[in-house]
Design a protein around this motif. Sequence first.
Motif, short mmCIF file in Angstrom:
data_model
loop_
_atom_site.label_atom_id
_atom_site.label_comp_id
_atom_site.label_asym_id
_atom_site.label_seq_id
_atom_site.Cartn_x
_atom_site.Cartn_y
_atom_site.Cartn_z
N ALA A 224 55.88 -25.33 -2.90
CA ALA A 224 55.21 -26.13 -1.87
C ALA A 224 54.73 -25.22 -0.74
CB ALA A 224 56.16 -27.19 -1.32
N GLU A 225 53.64 -25.62 -0.11
CA GLU A 225 53.13 -24.89 1.04
C GLU A 225 53.36 -25.72 2.30
OE1 GLU A 225 49.13 -23.54 0.64
OE2 GLU A 225 49.56 -22.25 -1.09
N ILE A 226 54.57 -25.61 2.82
CA ILE A 226 54.95 -26.36 4.01
C ILE A 226 55.20 -25.39 5.15
CG2 ILE A 226 56.59 -27.99 5.02
CD1 ILE A 226 57.17 -29.00 2.24
N SER A 227 54.58 -25.65 6.28
CA SER A 227 54.77 -24.80 7.46
C SER A 227 54.55 -25.66 8.70
CB SER A 227 53.78 -23.63 7.44
OG SER A 227 52.46 -24.12 7.63
N SER A 228 54.68 -25.06 9.86
CA SER A 228 54.50 -25.79 11.11
C SER A 228 53.06 -26.24 11.31
CB SER A 228 54.95 -24.93 12.29
OG SER A 228 54.20 -23.73 12.34
N ASP A 229 52.14 -25.69 10.52
CA ASP A 229 50.72 -26.05 10.65
C ASP A 229 50.34 -27.27 9.81
OD1 ASP A 229 50.29 -23.85 12.30
OD2 ASP A 229 49.94 -22.53 10.59
#
Length: 536
Positions: A224-229
């Motif tokens: 998954a591509e989960i970040s603060s953005d």
Amino acid sequence: MDTDSDLIIRGPKDNSTIPTESLGKLLLDVIKSSNKDKAIFINGLTGECMTNGDLMEKSIKLCKFLESGMNLKKGDVMTIVSDNNLWYPVIFLAGFATGIVVNVINPVYTIGELHRLLNLADPKLIFCSKEALKSIKQVSKSVESVQKVIVLTESSYDQIPSIGEVLEQTKVDVNNFKPIDIDVENDTAIILCSSGSTGFPKGVEITHKNIRGSIIYMYDPVYAEISSDVTSLILLPMYHIVGTLGTILAIYSNCLTVVLNAFKPQLFLETIEKYKIRFLSLVPTVLQFIAKGDLVPQYNLDSLNYIYSSGYKLDKEIEDGLKKRLKNLKRVCQIYGATELAGGCTMQLLSRSDIGGCGVLVHGYSAKVCHLKTGEALKRGETGEIRVKGPGIMKGYIKNEAETKASFDNEGFWKTGDIGYFDEHGALHIVDRLKELIKYKGFQVAPSELESILNSHPSVVEAAVVGITDDRVGELPTAFVVKDENCSVTEKDISDFVADRVSIQKRLHGGVKFVKELPKSQNGKVLRKTLREMAK
């Protein structure tokens, strides 16, 4: 994907830098190091916003109230009975930081269901929504452990104190607060509900370490591509494992997360468009709406990049429809998991669209496929019961040592009750359910519970309930009933009788079918497979 042999398949090792510590310390450290003015949760219906600073102050004030105002200790239990709202992350965080166990329960459960589950958890404090308050006031009188009920509003309601007032009256030095020490491997963080394999709902004890295991794979760019953005949306119930994890992951990743408390098509689509949602975790029912709904083309959903599907199998037709309709969609990923696994144990890889099924094992997990009769481990490609071992495996069913023991084999693998196989890529394929549980919109419905109610009807001689496959919702609970020939009861009478005694997901959505007799084996066991064939 590593394999010791054709019999045991292993996921990647846990090389994560995420500290093995209490969820309270882990999450509070993230919040303290983040911009206190950044919005982290938004109520999609009202527009109410919660910043990092708000979350930290409210959760630490709640810690103070729990410890000083109510004298609760580590290991005590508090229960949330509510639909989705912005108080969930506050209560989760306060529980994790104080060692007070958070128990979450579906607010539409009947009085009988609530009574049974609350007496399992023995909460000293209940937080509930306004909508659930009437039921909670009634049932809490017969739950000896309950000391206090607090309604999840800003001001008191129906003479019950509110969480808003409680926090307003609580004073604490936020900057000097420290979470208590936790045994991350053994201390329970959350008690969720699962039907297990024998019928009535069970309390599943999930530890701090179990939740960490799920954070690891969801925060890994391989899956998954989960970040603060990223901006995400929580639609699935926060009292369900997927909604619970979504809430915790939102805090850990410090991404903006919009919260909805029900699926209302227009509001759902407006929310995606308005907040430019990039990340969705849903059940196939809602994904079918996105893929085929007539309302969808009226909205700009170009922001959507990743969709995660869980609960039951996502048909290829729906997946293809999503890819066709959402032009910026990068990946639709299926996850296989359970409440007892604190989330998923297999997940599709972002970079490998050629690997199908439910994906490959995630960090720290191992699995085997066992012969349905002998329990002997089978080779890759052979079909049997899926059994798994890993960091997310529950501590056990609360107050049910016998069921806990029976759910593991002698090598410590948890018996999923699902039938499937691993292919040459190490991908898991589920082909059938060994358990008789019915999956309706991702909820577990136990036939034995419905059969007990049906058989209590004075006009019913015998009854059996099975799940009938449905593309929209997974499976429809359907009753086959042998009625008393001297009675004039109708199918609707029977259906209404059940509906009055269970929550909405457990109702007989597949209807009632009268039969002269139930098909049975020579030893008297109802042939459920035959009933499913009869329903076609």
